[in-house]
Design a protein around this motif. Structure first.
Motif, PDB file in Angstrom:
ATOM      1  N   THR A  37       5.001  13.469   1.021  1.00 46.17           N
ATOM      2  CA  THR A  37       4.658  13.936  -0.324  1.00 46.17           C
ATOM      3  C   THR A  37       4.910  12.927  -1.436  1.00 46.17           C
ATOM      4  O   THR A  37       4.458  13.132  -2.563  1.00 46.17           O
ATOM      5  N   GLY A  38       5.628  11.830  -1.162  1.00 46.57           N
ATOM      6  CA  GLY A  38       5.908  10.875  -2.216  1.00 46.57           C
ATOM      7  C   GLY A  38       6.743   9.703  -1.766  1.00 46.57           C
ATOM      8  O   GLY A  38       7.026   9.536  -0.579  1.00 46.57           O
ATOM      9  N   ALA A  39       7.128   8.889  -2.740  1.00 42.59           N
ATOM     10  CA  ALA A  39       7.896   7.678  -2.444  1.00 42.59           C
ATOM     11  C   ALA A  39       8.712   7.279  -3.670  1.00 42.59           C
ATOM     12  O   ALA A  39       8.429   7.690  -4.787  1.00 42.59           O
ATOM     13  N   ARG A  40       9.724   6.452  -3.414  1.00 43.26           N
ATOM     14  CA  ARG A  40      10.459   5.800  -4.486  1.00 43.26           C
ATOM     15  C   ARG A  40      10.220   4.316  -4.355  1.00 43.26           C
ATOM     16  O   ARG A  40      10.357   3.742  -3.264  1.00 43.26           O
ATOM     17  N   VAL A  41       9.832   3.695  -5.463  1.00 41.47           N
ATOM     18  CA  VAL A  41       9.569   2.267  -5.459  1.00 41.47           C
ATOM     19  C   VAL A  41      10.383   1.594  -6.548  1.00 41.47           C
ATOM     20  O   VAL A  41      10.759   2.227  -7.544  1.00 41.47           O
ATOM     21  N   ASP A  42      10.661   0.322  -6.358  1.00 35.31           N
ATOM     22  CA  ASP A  42      11.304  -0.511  -7.367  1.00 35.31           C
ATOM     23  C   ASP A  42      10.287  -1.521  -7.872  1.00 35.31           C
ATOM     24  O   ASP A  42       9.522  -2.085  -7.076  1.00 35.31           O
ATOM     25  N   VAL A  43      10.247  -1.736  -9.189  1.00 35.67           N
ATOM     26  CA  VAL A  43       9.381  -2.730  -9.808  1.00 35.67           C
ATOM     27  C   VAL A  43      10.220  -3.609 -10.726  1.00 35.67           C
ATOM     28  O   VAL A  43      11.329  -3.230 -11.107  1.00 35.67           O
ATOM     29  N   ASP A  44       9.686  -4.778 -11.082  1.00 37.80           N
ATOM     30  CA  ASP A  44      10.405  -5.646 -12.016  1.00 37.80           C
ATOM     31  C   ASP A  44      10.532  -4.979 -13.380  1.00 37.80           C
ATOM     32  O   ASP A  44      11.591  -5.029 -14.000  1.00 37.80           O
ATOM     33  N   SER A  45       9.443  -4.353 -13.840  1.00 36.70           N
ATOM     34  CA  SER A  45       9.456  -3.656 -15.124  1.00 36.70           C
ATOM     35  C   SER A  45       8.374  -2.574 -15.105  1.00 36.70           C
ATOM     36  O   SER A  45       7.220  -2.871 -14.825  1.00 36.70           O
ATOM     37  N   PRO A  46       8.743  -1.331 -15.438  1.00 38.73           N
ATOM     38  CA  PRO A  46       7.739  -0.269 -15.482  1.00 38.73           C
ATOM     39  C   PRO A  46       6.960  -0.217 -16.800  1.00 38.73           C
ATOM     40  O   PRO A  46       6.065   0.602 -16.946  1.00 38.73           O
ATOM     41  N   VAL A  47       7.276  -1.096 -17.736  1.00 44.95           N
ATOM     42  CA  VAL A  47       6.629  -1.096 -19.044  1.00 44.95           C
ATOM     43  C   VAL A  47       5.122  -1.307 -18.868  1.00 44.95           C
ATOM     44  O   VAL A  47       4.687  -2.244 -18.198  1.00 44.95           O
ATOM     45  N   GLY A  48       4.348  -0.416 -19.437  1.00 43.59           N
ATOM     46  CA  GLY A  48       2.891  -0.527 -19.376  1.00 43.59           C
ATOM     47  C   GLY A  48       2.268   0.056 -18.129  1.00 43.59           C
ATOM     48  O   GLY A  48       1.047   0.099 -18.015  1.00 43.59           O
ATOM     49  N   LEU A  49       3.084   0.503 -17.199  1.00 43.91           N
ATOM     50  CA  LEU A  49       2.553   1.084 -15.965  1.00 43.91           C
ATOM     51  C   LEU A  49       2.065   2.501 -16.258  1.00 43.91           C
ATOM     52  O   LEU A  49       2.820   3.323 -16.786  1.00 43.91           O
ATOM     53  N   PRO A  50       0.806   2.815 -15.935  1.00 44.84           N
ATOM     54  CA  PRO A  50       0.290   4.157 -16.236  1.00 44.84           C
ATOM     55  C   PRO A  50       0.891   5.218 -15.318  1.00 44.84           C
ATOM     56  O   PRO A  50       1.533   4.900 -14.306  1.00 44.84           O
ATOM     57  N   ASP A  51       0.685   6.474 -15.664  1.00 46.60           N
ATOM     58  CA  ASP A  51       1.217   7.583 -14.863  1.00 46.60           C
ATOM     59  C   ASP A  51       0.494   7.741 -13.530  1.00 46.60           C
ATOM     60  O   ASP A  51       1.071   8.241 -12.577  1.00 46.60           O
ATOM     61  N   ILE A  52      -0.778   7.341 -13.448  1.00 43.34           N
ATOM     62  CA  ILE A  52      -1.557   7.447 -12.214  1.00 43.34           C
ATOM     63  C   ILE A  52      -1.793   6.047 -11.659  1.00 43.34           C
ATOM     64  O   ILE A  52      -2.332   5.178 -12.350  1.00 43.34           O
ATOM     65  N   VAL A  53      -1.380   5.809 -10.416  1.00 42.28           N
ATOM     66  CA  VAL A  53      -1.548   4.516  -9.740  1.00 42.28           C
ATOM     67  C   VAL A  53      -1.907   4.768  -8.281  1.00 42.28           C
ATOM     68  O   VAL A  53      -1.828   5.893  -7.798  1.00 42.28           O
ATOM     69  N   THR A  54      -2.261   3.706  -7.586  1.00 50.28           N
ATOM     70  CA  THR A  54      -2.498   3.778  -6.151  1.00 50.28           C
ATOM     71  C   THR A  54      -1.468   2.902  -5.456  1.00 50.28           C
ATOM     72  O   THR A  54      -1.375   1.707  -5.749  1.00 50.28           O
ATOM     73  N   LEU A  55      -0.669   3.513  -4.576  1.00 52.12           N
ATOM     74  CA  LEU A  55       0.329   2.765  -3.806  1.00 52.12           C
ATOM     75  C   LEU A  55      -0.326   2.228  -2.553  1.00 52.12           C
ATOM     76  O   LEU A  55      -0.963   2.971  -1.803  1.00 52.12           O
ATOM     77  N   MET A  56      -0.174   0.916  -2.323  1.00 54.80           N
ATOM     78  CA  MET A  56      -0.717   0.274  -1.133  1.00 54.80           C
ATOM     79  C   MET A  56       0.401  -0.468  -0.403  1.00 54.80           C
ATOM     80  O   MET A  56       1.152  -1.215  -1.028  1.00 54.80           O
ATOM     81  N   ILE A  57       0.510  -0.219   0.905  1.00 59.37           N
ATOM     82  CA  ILE A  57       1.432  -0.958   1.768  1.00 59.37           C
ATOM     83  C   ILE A  57       0.559  -1.602   2.831  1.00 59.37           C
ATOM     84  O   ILE A  57       0.150  -0.947   3.800  1.00 59.37           O
ATOM     85  N   SER A  58       0.236  -2.875   2.651  1.00 61.87           N
ATOM     86  CA  SER A  58      -0.764  -3.530   3.498  1.00 61.87           C
ATOM     87  C   SER A  58      -0.344  -3.613   4.963  1.00 61.87           C
ATOM     88  O   SER A  58      -1.187  -3.460   5.851  1.00 61.87           O
ATOM     89  N   THR A  59       0.941  -3.813   5.244  1.00 65.46           N
ATOM     90  CA  THR A  59       1.364  -3.937   6.645  1.00 65.46           C
ATOM     91  C   THR A  59       1.152  -2.645   7.427  1.00 65.46           C
ATOM     92  O   THR A  59       1.008  -2.671   8.645  1.00 65.46           O
ATOM     93  N   ASP A  60       1.121  -1.504   6.725  1.00 63.84           N
ATOM     94  CA  ASP A  60       0.925  -0.208   7.375  1.00 63.84           C
ATOM     95  C   ASP A  60      -0.486   0.344   7.176  1.00 63.84           C
ATOM     96  O   ASP A  60      -0.766   1.469   7.607  1.00 63.84           O
ATOM     97  N   HIS A  61      -1.357  -0.421   6.496  1.00 61.04           N
ATOM     98  CA  HIS A  61      -2.699   0.054   6.152  1.00 61.04           C
ATOM     99  C   HIS A  61      -2.611   1.399   5.422  1.00 61.04           C
ATOM    100  O   HIS A  61      -3.364   2.324   5.682  1.00 61.04           O
TER     101      HIS A  61
END
Length: 84
Positions: A40-64
């Motif tokens: 149902t979800g995930a927790r991610v860490d970013v360098d800075s969330p400033v400017g990041l919109p509320d809707i995004v697409t999470l991609m993990i390339s190693t797992d397709h």
């Protein structure tokens, strides 16, 4: 077990340490580190969330893995995402 010690999420999360990217509608990506994930979800860490919109697409390339998600909380550089 008390309510405080019980899992409050809809699905149990699994601890991981994976590189991911957050694709922003309209173009652009932000690198992230996926710290835990569930159906149902995930927790991610970013360098800075400033400017990041509320809707995004999470991609993990190693797992397709690709999921559209929405931000449900943000604390410093940690972001909680719910999959749509």
């Amino acid at each position: 077990m008390s309510a405080i010690g019980m899992e409050q999420r809809g699905a149990p999360r699994h601890r991981v340490f994976k590189h991911g990217t957050l694709a922003i509608p309209g173009g652009g990506v932000v690198d992230c580190t996926v710290r835990n994930i569930s159906t149902t979800g995930a927790r991610v860490d970013v360098d800075s969330p400033v400017g990041l919109p509320d809707i995004v697409t999470l991609m993990i390339s190693t797992d397709h893995f690709v999921r559209q998600c929405r931000r449900v909380w943000c604390n410093d550089n940690r972001i909680g995402l719910a999959f749509d």
